[in-house]
Design a protein around this motif. Structure first.
Motif, PDB file in Angstrom:
ATOM      1  N   ILE A 187       0.648  -0.844  -0.019  1.00  0.00           N
ATOM      2  CA  ILE A 187       0.109   0.114   0.044  1.00  0.00           C
ATOM      3  C   ILE A 187       0.976   1.330   0.312  1.00  0.00           C
ATOM      4  O   ILE A 187       1.646   1.376   0.723  1.00  0.00           O
ATOM      5  N   GLN A 188       0.826   1.959  -0.664  1.00  0.00           N
ATOM      6  CA  GLN A 188       1.633   3.488  -1.219  1.00  0.00           C
ATOM      7  C   GLN A 188       1.775   4.491  -0.107  1.00  0.00           C
ATOM      8  O   GLN A 188       2.483   4.693   0.336  1.00  0.00           O
ATOM      9  N   THR A 189      -0.209   4.362  -0.549  1.00  0.00           N
ATOM     10  CA  THR A 189      -0.794   5.522   0.226  1.00  0.00           C
ATOM     11  C   THR A 189      -2.348   5.724  -0.007  1.00  0.00           C
ATOM     12  O   THR A 189      -2.533   4.884  -0.346  1.00  0.00           O
ATOM     13  N   ILE A 190      -2.618   6.501   1.020  1.00  0.00           N
ATOM     14  CA  ILE A 190      -4.005   6.234   1.547  1.00  0.00           C
ATOM     15  C   ILE A 190      -4.605   7.803   2.108  1.00  0.00           C
ATOM     16  O   ILE A 190      -4.265   8.106   2.973  1.00  0.00           O
ATOM     17  N   ALA A 191      -5.320   8.872   1.390  1.00  0.00           N
ATOM     18  CA  ALA A 191      -5.892  10.064   1.713  1.00  0.00           C
ATOM     19  C   ALA A 191      -6.525  10.037   1.963  1.00  0.00           C
ATOM     20  O   ALA A 191      -7.849  10.257   0.566  1.00  0.00           O
ATOM     21  N   VAL A 192      -8.046  10.103   2.654  1.00  0.00           N
ATOM     22  CA  VAL A 192      -9.200  10.801   2.694  1.00  0.00           C
ATOM     23  C   VAL A 192      -9.133  12.101   3.797  1.00  0.00           C
ATOM     24  O   VAL A 192      -8.853  13.011   4.330  1.00  0.00           O
ATOM     25  N   ALA A 193      -9.864  13.123   2.784  1.00  0.00           N
ATOM     26  CA  ALA A 193     -10.034  14.700   2.613  1.00  0.00           C
ATOM     27  C   ALA A 193     -11.068  14.686   4.196  1.00  0.00           C
ATOM     28  O   ALA A 193     -11.643  13.727   5.008  1.00  0.00           O
ATOM     29  N   PRO A 194     -10.613  15.961   5.247  1.00  0.00           N
ATOM     30  CA  PRO A 194     -10.971  15.948   6.840  1.00  0.00           C
ATOM     31  C   PRO A 194     -12.440  15.299   7.080  1.00  0.00           C
ATOM     32  O   PRO A 194     -13.207  15.031   7.593  1.00  0.00           O
ATOM     33  N   ASP A 195     -13.237  16.025   5.446  1.00  0.00           N
ATOM     34  CA  ASP A 195     -14.724  16.544   6.172  1.00  0.00           C
ATOM     35  C   ASP A 195     -15.649  15.376   4.922  1.00  0.00           C
ATOM     36  O   ASP A 195     -16.336  14.878   5.379  1.00  0.00           O
ATOM     37  N   HIS A 196     -14.353  14.043   4.887  1.00  0.00           N
ATOM     38  CA  HIS A 196     -14.850  12.280   4.577  1.00  0.00           C
ATOM     39  C   HIS A 196     -14.247  11.848   5.267  1.00  0.00           C
ATOM     40  O   HIS A 196     -14.793  10.212   5.333  1.00  0.00           O
ATOM     41  N   ARG A 197     -13.947  12.127   6.521  1.00  0.00           N
ATOM     42  CA  ARG A 197     -12.878  10.812   7.509  1.00  0.00           C
ATOM     43  C   ARG A 197     -14.305  10.038   8.358  1.00  0.00           C
ATOM     44  O   ARG A 197     -15.394  10.828   8.545  1.00  0.00           O
ATOM     45  N   ARG A 198     -14.314   9.039   8.569  1.00  0.00           N
ATOM     46  CA  ARG A 198     -15.165   8.480   9.687  1.00  0.00           C
ATOM     47  C   ARG A 198     -16.313   8.395   9.282  1.00  0.00           C
ATOM     48  O   ARG A 198     -17.695   8.082   9.408  1.00  0.00           O
ATOM     49  N   ALA A 199     -16.531   8.245   7.786  1.00  0.00           N
ATOM     50  CA  ALA A 199     -17.108   7.620   7.218  1.00  0.00           C
ATOM     51  C   ALA A 199     -17.600   6.219   6.240  1.00  0.00           C
ATOM     52  O   ALA A 199     -18.158   5.789   6.000  1.00  0.00           O
ATOM     53  N   GLY A 200     -15.927   5.649   6.587  1.00  0.00           N
ATOM     54  CA  GLY A 200     -15.740   4.404   5.500  1.00  0.00           C
ATOM     55  C   GLY A 200     -14.999   4.484   4.369  1.00  0.00           C
ATOM     56  O   GLY A 200     -15.160   3.512   3.689  1.00  0.00           O
ATOM     57  N   LEU A 201     -14.833   5.019   3.798  1.00  0.00           N
ATOM     58  CA  LEU A 201     -14.292   5.546   2.868  1.00  0.00           C
ATOM     59  C   LEU A 201     -12.781   5.557   2.574  1.00  0.00           C
ATOM     60  O   LEU A 201     -12.651   4.445   1.706  1.00  0.00           O
ATOM     61  N   GLY A 202     -12.507   5.467   3.738  1.00  0.00           N
ATOM     62  CA  GLY A 202     -11.044   4.144   4.114  1.00  0.00           C
ATOM     63  C   GLY A 202     -10.972   3.186   4.071  1.00  0.00           C
ATOM     64  O   GLY A 202     -10.135   2.160   3.268  1.00  0.00           O
ATOM     65  N   ARG A 203     -11.318   2.755   5.250  1.00  0.00           N
ATOM     66  CA  ARG A 203     -11.351   1.223   4.879  1.00  0.00           C
ATOM     67  C   ARG A 203     -12.355   0.363   3.680  1.00  0.00           C
ATOM     68  O   ARG A 203     -11.906  -0.590   2.731  1.00  0.00           O
ATOM     69  N   GLU A 204     -13.456   1.150   2.698  1.00  0.00           N
ATOM     70  CA  GLU A 204     -13.516   1.199   1.019  1.00  0.00           C
ATOM     71  C   GLU A 204     -12.815   1.040   0.655  1.00  0.00           C
ATOM     72  O   GLU A 204     -11.966   0.233  -0.396  1.00  0.00           O
ATOM     73  N   LEU A 205     -12.102   2.519   0.194  1.00  0.00           N
ATOM     74  CA  LEU A 205     -10.234   1.906  -0.563  1.00  0.00           C
ATOM     75  C   LEU A 205      -9.254   1.485  -0.134  1.00  0.00           C
ATOM     76  O   LEU A 205      -8.842   0.897  -0.983  1.00  0.00           O
TER      77      LEU A 205
END
Length: 144
Positions: free
Chosen positions: A60-78
């Protein structure tokens, strides 16, 4: 690059490094947008994995989620999609490094089946250690 800088400064990648990553035949990057129409959509996150053809390892090279989209499952989905890609590339293990001072990310990775492999002392600027994590058999992971 704005999200890269916001998420990772002072350890953010240069534009040149990011371009090389995205253009590499061995990496796959995902980009997530928020908004009903792509024209007005806001970048919500991105993530990339290095899975060279013929290798049994992926990173895994990198993962970033914009602050206003964090803690909503996007990081897990990516992450789940990156793991699935690694499995489809026949990787037998997926590795990543995470800042030792980022327990939220570490918890996410553990919940996806990653285990701690070791520590790279002072890996990040400011003397922050990196926790090296590994997921064995990504094709068998519930995350994939």
């Amino acid at each position: 690059m704005a999200l890269e800088r916001l998420s990772f400064a002072p350890d953010d990648w240069s534009s040149e490094s990011m371009t090389r990553e995205i253009e590499s035949e061995h990496t796959m990057y995902l980009v997530a947008f928020a908004g009903a129409q792509l024209a007005g959509a806001q970048l919500a996150g991105y993530a990339g994995v290095l899975a060279p053809s013929g290798s049994t390892d992926a990173d895994i090279q990198t993962i970033a989620v914009a602050p206003d989209h964090r803690r909503a499952g996007l990081g897990r989905e990516l992450m789940s999609r990156l793991i699935a890609h690694a499995a489809s590339a026949r990787a037998k293990a997926v590795f990543l490094e995470v800042r030792a001072d980022n327990p939220g990310a570490q918890q996410l990775y553990r919940s996806l089946g990653f285990g701690e492999l070791g520590v790279r002392p002072r890996y990040y600027r400011g003397g922050i250690d990196a926790v090296v994590m590994k997921l064995d058999h990504p094709g068998e992971s519930g995350a994939a």
